[in-house]
Structures are given as C-alpha cells and as structure tokens.
Design a protein around this motif. Structure first.
Motif, short mmCIF file in Angstrom:
data_model
loop_
_atom_site.label_atom_id
_atom_site.label_comp_id
_atom_site.label_asym_id
_atom_site.label_seq_id
_atom_site.Cartn_x
_atom_site.Cartn_y
_atom_site.Cartn_z
N PRO A 33 0.80 -1.23 0.00
CA PRO A 33 0.00 0.00 0.00
C PRO A 33 0.83 1.28 0.00
N VAL A 34 2.01 1.24 0.61
CA VAL A 34 2.84 2.45 0.66
C VAL A 34 3.36 2.79 -0.73
N SER A 37 0.51 4.00 -2.92
CA SER A 37 0.10 5.37 -2.60
C SER A 37 1.10 6.39 -3.15
N THR A 41 0.17 9.13 -6.07
CA THR A 41 0.41 10.55 -5.79
C THR A 41 1.40 11.15 -6.77
#
Length: 196
Positions: A33-34, A37, A41
C-alpha cells in the motif's frame, strides 16, 4: 504523420513507455500500500504539472517519464497484469490498436475529427466509473465486458485523436498518446488475462 510528430512526439512517447516498463519491474519488487500510494500521488502530480507548466519539450519529457514510472509501479499491483506473458501480449495488442487507429484517423480525418469531443467525454466517464467499481469491489464478473467497451471507446478516441493531432504541440501530444496507449494496454491486459 508529419515529420514534427515523428521527430518530437514519438520519441517523448517512447520515453514514457520505457519508464512504464521500468516502473512495472520496480513495482514487482516494491508491492504494497505504501508504494502504491506513492506511485498514485507521484503520477497525479506529474500529470497535473504537465498541464500547468509551460508547454516546453524539456518539462514535457520530465513529467511524462515521471508519470510513466509511477503508472508502471501502480500497474504492477493489478492482478490481471501479474505475469510478463500477459504484459507483453497486452503491449503488443495495444500497439496494434494504436497502429490501426492511426491509419483510420489519418485516412478519415473529416469523419473522425468531430467525434473527438464526445468520445473524450465518454472516455473520462468510463474511467471514473471503472475506478469507482474497482475501488468498491463490484468488479467481479464484469471485467471482460467492461474491458471490451473500454477497448472500443479508447480505440475510437485514439482514431479521432490521430485525425486532429496537428492541433497539438509536441509535449502535450506525447502525453495524450501515452494516456491513450496506457488505456488500450489496460483493456488488452484484462482481455488477455486468464480467467480468475
């Protein structure tokens, strides 16, 4: 195609495609997930920066490469693009779709040019709807029909884009071409992936 398109737009587009391939390889090693993300972004920042900064070739290349890298990392997390066989086949099918759309767009500009605005609106509606469907988990069972519709919509949009490509300066044209190819790649990946 005009010499300007072949000499300015296509090489920048190729850089974006190469950055996506590198991003896919990086995403295979940095799943989670990091990283997803950060990729989303970064991709959004590059996309909006490309439309905000002056329309210069150097900035256009930087933002397109950044978007391509971010997109590749994000795409590596998609289950239907999990294998290199599907990725390569989807890339080949997307290139065939681009070539067919270019031939159609250049041979029928008077017919296809007016279709660009409604197809562009339809494509954005489809992208938003498919994103919501996937994020809410309602995706099961409808992936292949949705990918078929996406392939038709983006194939038509690409043909209409090629019918009017002279209207676009090189950096934005490379970004447009990259996004069209990316959507054809995604639709092809769903259609070519083995059934779940």
């Amino acid at each position: 195609m005009t010499p300007r398109f072949l000499l300015q737009t296509v090489p920048v587009w190729i850089l974006g495609v190469a950055a996506t391939a590198m991003g896919l390889a990086l995403g295979d090693f940095a799943r989670g997930p990091v990283s997803l993300s950060i990729a989303i972004t970064g991709g959004l920042v590059c996309y909006f920066a490309a439309h905000s900064f002056p329309q210069r070739m150097d900035w256009g290349m930087v933002f397109l490469v950044g978007l391509g890298l971010a997109a590749g990392v994000a795409l590596a997390s998609l289950p239907w693009l999990a294998t290199s066989e599907v990725r390569l086949s989807a890339a080949g099918l997307a290139l065939v779709g681009l070539a067919a759309a270019a031939a159609a767009g250049r041979s029928m500009p008077g017919l296809l040019r007016p279709l660009y605005p409604p197809l562009w609106i339809g494509a954005w509606i489809q992208v938003i709807c498919l994103s919501v469907i996937q994020l809410t988990g309602l995706w099961s069972g409808g992936a292949r029909p949705a990918a078929t519709v996406a392939a038709v919509v983006f194939g038509g949009l690409t043909a209409a884009w090629f019918a009017r490509v002279e209207d676009r300066p090189a950096p934005p044209a490379a970004m447009d071409l990259y996004l069209l190819a990316l959507n054809l790649f995604l639709a092809s990946g769903v259609l070519l992936a083995p059934p779940a």
